[in-house]
Design a protein around this motif. Structure first.
Motif, mmCIF file in Angstrom:
data_model
loop_
_atom_site.group_PDB
_atom_site.id
_atom_site.type_symbol
_atom_site.label_atom_id
_atom_site.label_comp_id
_atom_site.label_asym_id
_atom_site.label_seq_id
_atom_site.Cartn_x
_atom_site.Cartn_y
_atom_site.Cartn_z
ATOM 1 N N VAL A 178 2.785 1.652 11.163
ATOM 2 C CA VAL A 178 3.464 2.325 10.057
ATOM 3 C C VAL A 178 3.766 3.750 10.511
ATOM 4 N N ARG A 179 5.029 4.163 10.372
ATOM 5 C CA ARG A 179 5.437 5.499 10.794
ATOM 6 C C ARG A 179 6.457 6.047 9.802
ATOM 7 N N ALA A 180 6.826 7.299 9.987
ATOM 8 C CA ALA A 180 7.821 7.913 9.117
ATOM 9 C C ALA A 180 9.162 7.233 9.297
ATOM 10 N N GLY A 181 9.830 6.941 8.172
ATOM 11 C CA GLY A 181 11.163 6.359 8.211
ATOM 12 C C GLY A 181 12.191 7.331 7.673
ATOM 13 N N ALA A 182 13.367 6.830 7.408
ATOM 14 C CA ALA A 182 14.443 7.680 6.905
ATOM 15 C C ALA A 182 14.277 7.940 5.413
ATOM 16 N N ASN A 183 14.764 9.093 4.958
ATOM 17 C CA ASN A 183 14.811 9.428 3.526
ATOM 18 C C ASN A 183 13.447 9.339 2.852
ATOM 19 N N THR A 242 10.869 7.623 3.466
ATOM 20 C CA THR A 242 10.241 6.313 3.370
ATOM 21 C C THR A 242 9.259 6.138 4.530
ATOM 22 N N ARG A 243 8.507 5.059 4.477
ATOM 23 C CA ARG A 243 7.679 4.625 5.592
ATOM 24 C C ARG A 243 8.359 3.437 6.252
ATOM 25 N N GLU A 244 8.119 3.287 7.534
ATOM 26 C CA GLU A 244 8.731 2.200 8.299
ATOM 27 C C GLU A 244 7.640 1.349 8.924
ATOM 28 N N LEU A 245 7.724 0.048 8.719
ATOM 29 C CA LEU A 245 6.834 -0.904 9.381
ATOM 30 C C LEU A 245 7.583 -1.468 10.575
ATOM 31 N N ALA A 246 7.090 -1.181 11.768
ATOM 32 C CA ALA A 246 7.787 -1.557 13.000
ATOM 33 C C ALA A 246 6.814 -2.186 13.983
ATOM 34 N N LEU A 247 7.350 -2.757 15.039
ATOM 35 C CA LEU A 247 6.533 -3.326 16.111
ATOM 36 C C LEU A 247 6.579 -2.416 17.332
ATOM 37 N N ALA A 248 5.447 -2.260 17.985
ATOM 38 C CA ALA A 248 5.357 -1.471 19.209
ATOM 39 C C ALA A 248 4.326 -2.120 20.126
ATOM 40 N N LEU A 252 0.804 -1.217 0.000
ATOM 41 C CA LEU A 252 0.000 0.000 0.000
ATOM 42 C C LEU A 252 0.840 1.272 0.000
ATOM 43 N N PHE A 253 2.161 1.118 0.141
ATOM 44 C CA PHE A 253 3.038 2.279 0.237
ATOM 45 C C PHE A 253 4.158 2.163 -0.789
ATOM 46 N N ASP A 254 4.628 3.320 -1.259
ATOM 47 C CA ASP A 254 5.619 3.348 -2.339
ATOM 48 C C ASP A 254 6.985 2.828 -1.894
ATOM 49 N N ALA A 255 7.408 3.186 -0.710
ATOM 50 C CA ALA A 255 8.712 2.742 -0.211
ATOM 51 C C ALA A 255 8.593 2.477 1.281
ATOM 52 N N MET A 256 9.018 1.295 1.696
ATOM 53 C CA MET A 256 8.850 0.937 3.108
ATOM 54 C C MET A 256 10.022 0.106 3.596
ATOM 55 N N ASP A 257 10.500 0.441 4.775
ATOM 56 C CA ASP A 257 11.522 -0.310 5.478
ATOM 57 C C ASP A 257 10.817 -1.198 6.503
ATOM 58 N N ASP A 258 10.838 -2.492 6.251
ATOM 59 C CA ASP A 258 10.114 -3.440 7.099
ATOM 60 C C ASP A 258 11.030 -3.960 8.199
ATOM 61 N N LYS A 259 10.731 -3.593 9.449
ATOM 62 C CA LYS A 259 11.539 -4.007 10.596
ATOM 63 C C LYS A 259 10.811 -5.012 11.490
ATOM 64 N N THR A 260 9.772 -5.649 10.959
ATOM 65 C CA THR A 260 8.958 -6.534 11.790
ATOM 66 C C THR A 260 9.402 -7.989 11.747
ATOM 67 N N GLY A 261 10.364 -8.337 10.897
ATOM 68 C CA GLY A 261 10.762 -9.732 10.797
ATOM 69 C C GLY A 261 9.688 -10.557 10.119
ATOM 70 N N ASN A 262 9.472 -11.758 10.614
ATOM 71 C CA ASN A 262 8.433 -12.634 10.061
ATOM 72 C C ASN A 262 7.148 -12.406 10.854
ATOM 73 N N SER A 266 6.056 13.498 13.462
ATOM 74 C CA SER A 266 7.082 12.535 13.879
ATOM 75 C C SER A 266 6.553 11.526 14.895
ATOM 76 N N SER A 267 5.443 11.831 15.556
ATOM 77 C CA SER A 267 4.883 10.932 16.565
ATOM 78 C C SER A 267 3.574 10.284 16.123
ATOM 79 N N ARG A 268 3.147 10.549 14.903
ATOM 80 C CA ARG A 268 1.921 9.915 14.411
ATOM 81 C C ARG A 268 2.244 8.615 13.692
ATOM 82 N N CYS A 269 1.307 7.696 13.707
ATOM 83 C CA CYS A 269 1.487 6.419 13.026
ATOM 84 C C CYS A 269 0.144 5.915 12.523
ATOM 85 N N LEU A 270 0.204 4.918 11.684
ATOM 86 C CA LEU A 270 -0.977 4.188 11.230
ATOM 87 C C LEU A 270 -0.930 2.797 11.847
#
Length: 218
Positions: free
Chosen positions: A43-48, A50-56, A17-27, A94-98
């Motif tokens: 999903v939150r803002a990443g570097a450069n 991009t969007r970042e998929l992370a776990l929280a 669903l996103f153009d560029a994403m750094d996936d940090k969630t593993g499997n 910087s503190s908002r996410c999906l």
């Protein structure tokens, strides 16, 4: 309050669903039941740009008054009053996410009057959508046995209930974003624009897809 939801579409579906994403969630496994303090994807803002998929962990830091006399902070899952000084610090881009989800539950009553979860989704096929969320990195004691930890936390905004949710839970519903322009505005726009997204989903969009189950495998 929504204290239970599911995300059964995999990380590939989120990334698509996103153009560029750094996936940090593993499997990332299917999550038919996400409860408070569970690790879940955001999903939150990443570097450069991009969007970042992370776990929280689900549950933002509680206000100080709510912690008086307590040894732990179990966190706040649902956030309504964005004018509160406690929450305003996390309303910048910087503190908002999906928060991805496929269905969410509100407490209802069965025909015999017993409490039961009622599951809502955008359709029987549980298409992917997002809650409008906020996140932060925080140090606290969430469980006595765990001790003090520093971790990423998240919660999501609520608003007035629409017609479908109001029949079950009249007080509130999560803020749900279904369109790409809404996702981008929530992640990037100034608060004057982004705050307009804290509104009920249109009537007729949600369906009740399950009742009485603590998880939604759909």
């Amino acid at each position: 309050m929504c204290n239970l939801y599911s995300v059964t579409k995999g990380q590939a579906a989120i990334r698509d669903l996103f153009d560029a994403m750094d996936d940090k969630t593993g499997n990332l496994p299917s999550m038919p039941g996400v409860f408070p303090d569970y690790l879940a994807p955001i999903v939150r803002a990443g570097a450069n740009n991009t969007r970042e998929l992370a776990l929280a962990r689900w549950g933002m830091p509680s206000p100080a008054f709510a912690l008086e006399g307590k040894r732990t902070d179990r966190g706040v899952t649902n956030i309504r009053n964005t004018k509160s000084p406690h929450w305003r610090r996390w309303l910048s881009p910087s503190s908002r996410c999906l928060v991805p989800f496929t269905s969410f539950s509100e407490p209802g009553r069965s025909a015999d009057g017993k409490s039961e979860p009622v599951w809502f989704a955008l359709g029987e096929d549980r298409p992917l959508a997002f809650f409008a969320g906020v996140w932060t990195t925080w140090t606290s004691t969430r469980k006595v046995a765990e001790g003090e930890v520093t971790c990423d936390l998240f919660g999501f905004l609520t608003t007035d209930a629409n017609r479908e949710v109001r029949e079950i839970h009249p007080k509130a519903m999560p803020v749900i974003l279904t369109e790409k322009n809404e996702w981008e505005a929530w992640l990037d726009a100034a608060w004057d624009e982004a705050q307009m997204l804290q509104r009920p989903l249109s009537d007729g969009v949600l369906s009740v897809v399950a009742r009485g189950e603590k998880t939604d495998e759909g």
